[in-house]
Design a protein around this motif. Structure first.
Motif, PDB file in Angstrom:
ATOM      1  N   LYS A 104     -11.024  -7.637   3.198  1.00 21.56           N
ATOM      2  CA  LYS A 104     -10.276  -8.556   4.063  1.00 21.56           C
ATOM      3  C   LYS A 104      -8.789  -8.242   4.116  1.00 21.56           C
ATOM      4  O   LYS A 104      -8.065  -8.820   4.932  1.00 21.56           O
ATOM      5  CB  LYS A 104     -10.443  -9.998   3.567  1.00 21.56           C
ATOM      6  CG  LYS A 104     -11.878 -10.477   3.424  1.00 21.56           C
ATOM      7  CD  LYS A 104     -12.541 -10.669   4.771  1.00 21.56           C
ATOM      8  CE  LYS A 104     -13.964 -11.202   4.603  1.00 21.56           C
ATOM      9  NZ  LYS A 104     -14.668 -11.315   5.914  1.00 21.56           N
ATOM     10  N   ILE A 105      -8.321  -7.321   3.245  1.00 12.21           N
ATOM     11  CA  ILE A 105      -6.883  -7.076   3.142  1.00 12.21           C
ATOM     12  C   ILE A 105      -6.319  -6.507   4.435  1.00 12.21           C
ATOM     13  O   ILE A 105      -5.190  -6.829   4.833  1.00 12.21           O
ATOM     14  CB  ILE A 105      -6.585  -6.132   1.948  1.00 12.21           C
ATOM     15  CG1 ILE A 105      -6.868  -6.884   0.641  1.00 12.21           C
ATOM     16  CG2 ILE A 105      -5.142  -5.663   1.974  1.00 12.21           C
ATOM     17  CD1 ILE A 105      -6.657  -6.037  -0.605  1.00 12.21           C
ATOM     18  N   GLN A 106      -7.083  -5.643   5.118  1.00 13.83           N
ATOM     19  CA  GLN A 106      -6.584  -5.065   6.369  1.00 13.83           C
ATOM     20  C   GLN A 106      -6.330  -6.145   7.416  1.00 13.83           C
ATOM     21  O   GLN A 106      -5.345  -6.109   8.151  1.00 13.83           O
ATOM     22  CB  GLN A 106      -7.610  -4.054   6.913  1.00 13.83           C
ATOM     23  CG  GLN A 106      -7.741  -2.778   6.092  1.00 13.83           C
ATOM     24  CD  GLN A 106      -6.455  -1.965   6.099  1.00 13.83           C
ATOM     25  OE1 GLN A 106      -5.685  -1.997   7.055  1.00 13.83           O
ATOM     26  NE2 GLN A 106      -6.218  -1.236   5.012  1.00 13.83           N
ATOM     27  N   GLU A 107      -7.229  -7.132   7.442  1.00 14.85           N
ATOM     28  CA  GLU A 107      -7.100  -8.189   8.443  1.00 14.85           C
ATOM     29  C   GLU A 107      -6.058  -9.223   8.033  1.00 14.85           C
ATOM     30  O   GLU A 107      -5.331  -9.751   8.879  1.00 14.85           O
ATOM     31  CB  GLU A 107      -8.458  -8.873   8.646  1.00 14.85           C
ATOM     32  CG  GLU A 107      -8.451  -9.894   9.767  1.00 14.85           C
ATOM     33  CD  GLU A 107      -9.833 -10.480  10.016  1.00 14.85           C
ATOM     34  OE1 GLU A 107      -9.931 -11.399  10.851  1.00 14.85           O
ATOM     35  OE2 GLU A 107     -10.799 -10.006   9.374  1.00 14.85           O
TER      36      GLU A 107
ATOM     37  N   GLN B 158      -3.150  -9.098   5.736  1.00 12.58           N
ATOM     38  CA  GLN B 158      -2.264  -8.339   4.857  1.00 12.58           C
ATOM     39  C   GLN B 158      -1.466  -9.277   3.942  1.00 12.58           C
ATOM     40  O   GLN B 158      -1.002 -10.325   4.365  1.00 12.58           O
ATOM     41  CB  GLN B 158      -1.298  -7.495   5.691  1.00 12.58           C
ATOM     42  CG  GLN B 158      -1.974  -6.326   6.376  1.00 12.58           C
ATOM     43  CD  GLN B 158      -0.972  -5.378   6.998  1.00 12.58           C
ATOM     44  OE1 GLN B 158       0.217  -5.444   6.705  1.00 12.58           O
ATOM     45  NE2 GLN B 158      -1.448  -4.481   7.850  1.00 12.58           N
TER      46      GLN B 158
ATOM     47  N   ASN C 273     -11.438  -7.299  -0.984  1.00 15.05           N
ATOM     48  CA  ASN C 273     -10.645  -6.102  -0.649  1.00 15.05           C
ATOM     49  C   ASN C 273     -10.839  -5.705   0.804  1.00 15.05           C
ATOM     50  O   ASN C 273      -9.932  -5.177   1.445  1.00 15.05           O
ATOM     51  CB  ASN C 273     -11.035  -4.941  -1.569  1.00 15.05           C
ATOM     52  CG  ASN C 273     -10.263  -4.957  -2.885  1.00 15.05           C
ATOM     53  OD1 ASN C 273      -9.069  -5.240  -2.894  1.00 15.05           O
ATOM     54  ND2 ASN C 273     -10.936  -4.683  -3.983  1.00 15.05           N
TER      55      ASN C 273
ATOM     56  N   LYS D  96       0.828  -1.209   0.000  1.00 16.36           N
ATOM     57  CA  LYS D  96       0.000   0.000   0.000  1.00 16.36           C
ATOM     58  C   LYS D  96       0.865   1.263   0.000  1.00 16.36           C
ATOM     59  O   LYS D  96       0.730   2.150   0.833  1.00 16.36           O
ATOM     60  CB  LYS D  96      -0.945   0.008   1.206  1.00 16.36           C
ATOM     61  CG  LYS D  96      -1.939  -1.131   1.189  1.00 16.36           C
ATOM     62  CD  LYS D  96      -3.005  -0.947   2.240  1.00 16.36           C
ATOM     63  CE  LYS D  96      -4.009  -2.093   2.208  1.00 16.36           C
ATOM     64  NZ  LYS D  96      -4.592  -2.320   0.904  1.00 16.36           N
TER      65      LYS D  96
END
Length: 823
Positions: free
Chosen positions: A667-670, A672, A665, A144
């Motif tokens: 789920k990306i924070q959880e 990585q 998308n 990111k």
């Protein structure tokens, strides 16, 4: 007044425009087709080399040492290499695939110089200075980060100066970072200058010499020459085989055009020159007269065909280079061959008596029918045997056997048309009489005596359709192979992987979260490890993967089974075949025993895991599903799980949820580092590239088709003109104008339909040969919709072009038409 032989030749040439013009057009089209194919062949091979070598970079040789080798490229070695004769430039590179960590992610990293060789290899634009970095889009999305942001490379801060999009369409594509070589050398504390080197030579002819000199410098140096790349050579060989295959058909097509249109010329002048001999002309005078005429026709046709091929290349194939010298050579060879074809029958005529020449000329039937039947049957049998051999023995020679078999069947079909065309016309008489009346029956009766003309015209149409069919199938095969390649990786429409090493617990949580998405079923495949299998009182260590078998069954990726998935095991086809394992067999798995490694400190109380599982073989599956492991065990057998074996490898996702990308998308924070790719997106992008790459081939096919259709129109117009006397006789018998029109149109449509049907049938066999050219087992069927459209359009175009000729014949005075020569 005609005073000499040149004047006589000129008068014949001018006064018989209905014979000379179609003859010139036939020669012109033949030269156009042959030179265009030659030019296309050279350009295709050069473009394939260029496109392939562009992927490697603007250099010809790369060399270096293996990753696990202790050897490195030293400063002295660089100086020694640059001093070799024939080398233009060198560019040293440090390649590191393991020990570079960028913001917590292990990344494939290269250290390069700021030169054109590095930019051509890695496809970036910016100059890389110290403390700067270039990353691919995949890594940027994972981290990111944007251009201008800073990242930590093994704890050293570097600024992202460019994010480039690589063209790796895969969920397994890797993260790539590009750094200044000096900076990477300091971070890694690299002992020498590089472990890899790009070499550009001064002249392509010196590539082989330079590569040998590099090997002589150090036997351990791995030297790769791109022009000797196995895949490139195989692709070039396949293209050469195919172009040669297509070339044979085009040459036959051209021969048919010439014979079809020049037979009227040969017939007419054989008769005229026999009359000249009858009134006292010598054989030499006849020969010189016809030589002058044929040279006028031949030179005009060859010259106009060469000019046309040049104009078409410059107007329609603008990315192609026109190769003047090969084109001139082809034109000269064509001129000589056509000249011989024109002179042989007249040379024979000049040596025999006039009455015999006329009698011979009036013979329109084929001789040696029995011999032709034997050859037809023999060619068919040989063709079938060769094609069967290429199916059974799928090796590098199978395509050549297939081509030979196809050409034998092609010859057999030609002879079939010549032998049985009259029977086909007789069979059509009653149906046509029923459909369109008396004119339909008469149209077939008129064609029956003209066996040579009719068969040659039908074969011209057949060959055109065959070339179109096989050419289209070749492009279809390339697209199909591309799709098959990606379908092997994308067992479901979406495949998810992760740049981070997700442990067992996190992997289970992720799979549960994805399965909770509406209309979605997901299965997982982990990295797996090693286990021991006990079978027939013998022990053997084998690799295994873990997966949730119930979900794999729901997705149809493995065969259905009864009972608890925890008690089942999946075996790969290769392993099952090697060890004679069958479905239903019980296999015992126990924890493998390993010797404690030296120099490894084990935690106090460390104990190797122990387990024993008796699992039933529920199915034997294709190796592509098994994650390169012989055994797949259900993930609920937790004693098989450790920090490595439980890590996520791939997640297969089936869904009809249109918002799947948005939901993933989220789920990306959880989780990585997760990334996914859709099969539909991949196929769209790669097929678009194929379309762009092969658009010139389709354009070349269109040009060939247009040229051939025009040639067929010329042949049919010539055929109509040669029958003007018969049409006049029908008019004398009170044949109505509409009946005459229906009759000529019927004849033309029958020619086209027989040729089209035969062409599609033989072209389908040719498409099959193309489909097995690379060892494939799937039959490629032609695009019949496009073929039907081509056939319909060609019929409409022919009818449109011959309609003025029909109108003209109907309006001509009967006395003039009755005096027309029978051709």
């Amino acid at each position: 007044m005609i005073k000499n032989l040149r004047g006589l030749s000129k008068r014949f040439f001018i006064s018989n425009k209905w014979i000379t013009i179609p003859s010139i057009i036939a020669i012109s089209l033949s030269i156009l087709l042959i030179t265009s194919l030659m030019n296309f062949s050279i350009n295709s091979e050069n473009n394939l080399k260029k496109k392939t070598l562009e992927k490697f970079g603007a250099f010809e040789i790369q060399c270096g040492y293996e990753m696990d080798s202790s050897k490195r490229i030293t400063k002295g070695f660089l100086l020694e290499t640059s001093s070799l004769e024939g080398i233009d430039k060198i560019s040293p590179v440090i390649v590191e695939g393991i020990d570079i960590n960028i913001n917590g992610i292990n990344t494939y990293t290269v250290g390069i110089e700021n030169d054109e060789l590095s930019k051509s290899k890695y496809k970036y634009n910016s100059d890389i200075e110290e403390n700067t970095i270039i990353i691919n889009k995949q890594l940027a999305d994972t981290l990111k980060v944007n251009e201008g942001d800073n990242v930590l490379v093994n704890g050293h801060e570097n600024k992202v100066i460019e994010i480039y999009k690589d063209k790796t369409y895969s969920s397994n594509s890797i993260n790539i970072a590009i750094m200044n070589r000096k900076s990477l050398k300091e971070i890694l504390k690299f002992p020498e200058e590089a472990n890899y080197m790009m070499v550009k030579v001064q002249n392509d002819d010196g590539i082989s010499k330079v590569s040998k000199e590099l090997i002589n410098l150090d036997k351990d140096l791995r030297v790769e020459v791109f022009q000797e790349d196995k895949d490139l050579l195989e692709n070039i060989n396949s293209m050469q085989y195919f172009i040669g295959f297509l070339g044979v058909l085009v040459f036959i097509m051209c021969g048919i055009f010439i014979v079809s249109n020049l037979q009227g010329y040969i017939y007419k002048y054989t008769k005229d020159f026999s009359v000249i001999k009858a009134v006292g002309g010598s054989s030499f005078q006849v020969f010189i007269t016809v030589l002058m005429q044929t040279m006028m026709i031949n030179i005009t046709g060859v010259f106009s065909g060469t000019i046309l091929s040049f104009l078409i290349c410059k107007l329609f194939l603008t990315s192609f280079e026109y190769y003047y010298l090969p084109a001139l050579k082809i034109a000269l060879i064509g001129f000589l061959i056509i000249q011989i074809v024109l002179l042989i029958p007249v040379f024979k005529t000049s040596r025999i008596l006039p009455l015999k020449a006329m009698a011979k000329n009036d013979n329109v039937e084929f001789k040696h029918i029995k011999l032709m039947k034997y050859i037809m049957k023999g060619s068919l049998i040989v063709g079938i045997i060769l094609i069967l051999s290429c199916i059974i023995a799928a090796d590098k020679n199978s395509f050549l056997h297939g081509i030979g078999g196809f050409l034998c069947i092609y010859l057999s079909s030609f002879l079939f048309v010549m032998i049985y065309i009259n029977k086909i016309f007789r069979l059509l008489m009653k149906p046509l009489r029923f459909i369109i009346g008396r004119s339909g029956e008469v149209s077939m009766k008129m064609l029956i005596p003209q066996v040579k003309k009719n068969s040659i015209l039908i074969l011209a149409i057949t060959t055109m359709i065959i070339i179109t069919t096989i050419g289209g199938s070749f492009v279809k095969l390339i697209t199909f192979n591309n799709e098959q390649y990606y379908r092997k990786e994308y067992l479901t429409n979406i495949v998810l992987t992760c740049d981070y090493e997700l442990n067992y617990g996190t992997t289970l949580k992720l799979i549960n979260d994805v399965n909770e998405i509406d209309d979605t079923v997901a299965s997982v495949m982990t990295e797996g490890g090693t286990t021991t299998i006990i079978r027939n009182d013998s022990k053997k260590n084998i690799g295994f993967s873990l997966g949730n078998l119930e979900e794999l069954k729901k997705q149809g990726l493995i065969k259905k089974f009864d009972g608890d998935a925890k008690n089942k095991v999946i075996i790969s086809e290769e392993y099952a075949k090697e060890n004679n394992i069958v479905v239903g067999e019980k296999l015992k798995f126990i924890a493998p025993k390993f010797e404690n490694e030296e120099n490894v400190i084990y935690a106090e109380g460390y104990k190797e895991p122990e387990y024993e599982y008796n699992l039933e073989v529920s199915s034997i599956e294709d190796d592509k599903l098994m994650n390169r492991k012989p055994v797949l065990i259900d993930i609920s057998n937790t004693k098989l799980v450790d920090d490595i074996s439980g890590r996520l490898n791939k997640m297969y996702i089936d869904t009809t949820n249109k918002n799947i990308d948005t939901l993933l998308n989220g789920k990306i924070q959880e989780y990585q580092g997760i990334k996914w790719a859709s099969l539909d997106t991949v196929l769209t992008e790669t097929n678009k590239e194929i379309e762009e790459r092969w658009s010139f081939f389709k354009l070349a096919l269109i040009i060939l088709d247009c040229s051939m259709v025009f040639g067929i129109i010329t042949s049919i117009k010539n055929n109509i003109n040669s029958n003007r006397k018969e049409y006049a006789l029908l008019r004398c018998m009170k044949f109505k104008q509409k009946d005459l029109t229906k009759m000529i149109i019927t004849q033309s449509i029958v020619f086209l339909l027989i040729g089209d049907i035969l062409g599609v049938a033989i072209g389908t066999i040719g498409s099959f040969i193309v489909s097995i050219s690379d060892g494939g087992t799937t039959i490629i069927f032609p695009d019949y919709t496009t073929l039907i459209l081509i056939c319909v359009c060609s019929i409409m175009l022919v009818l449109f072009c011959i309609f003025p000729d029909i109108q003209k014949i109907q309006k001509e005075k009967l006395i003039l038409e009755l005096n027309q020569e029978e051709l």
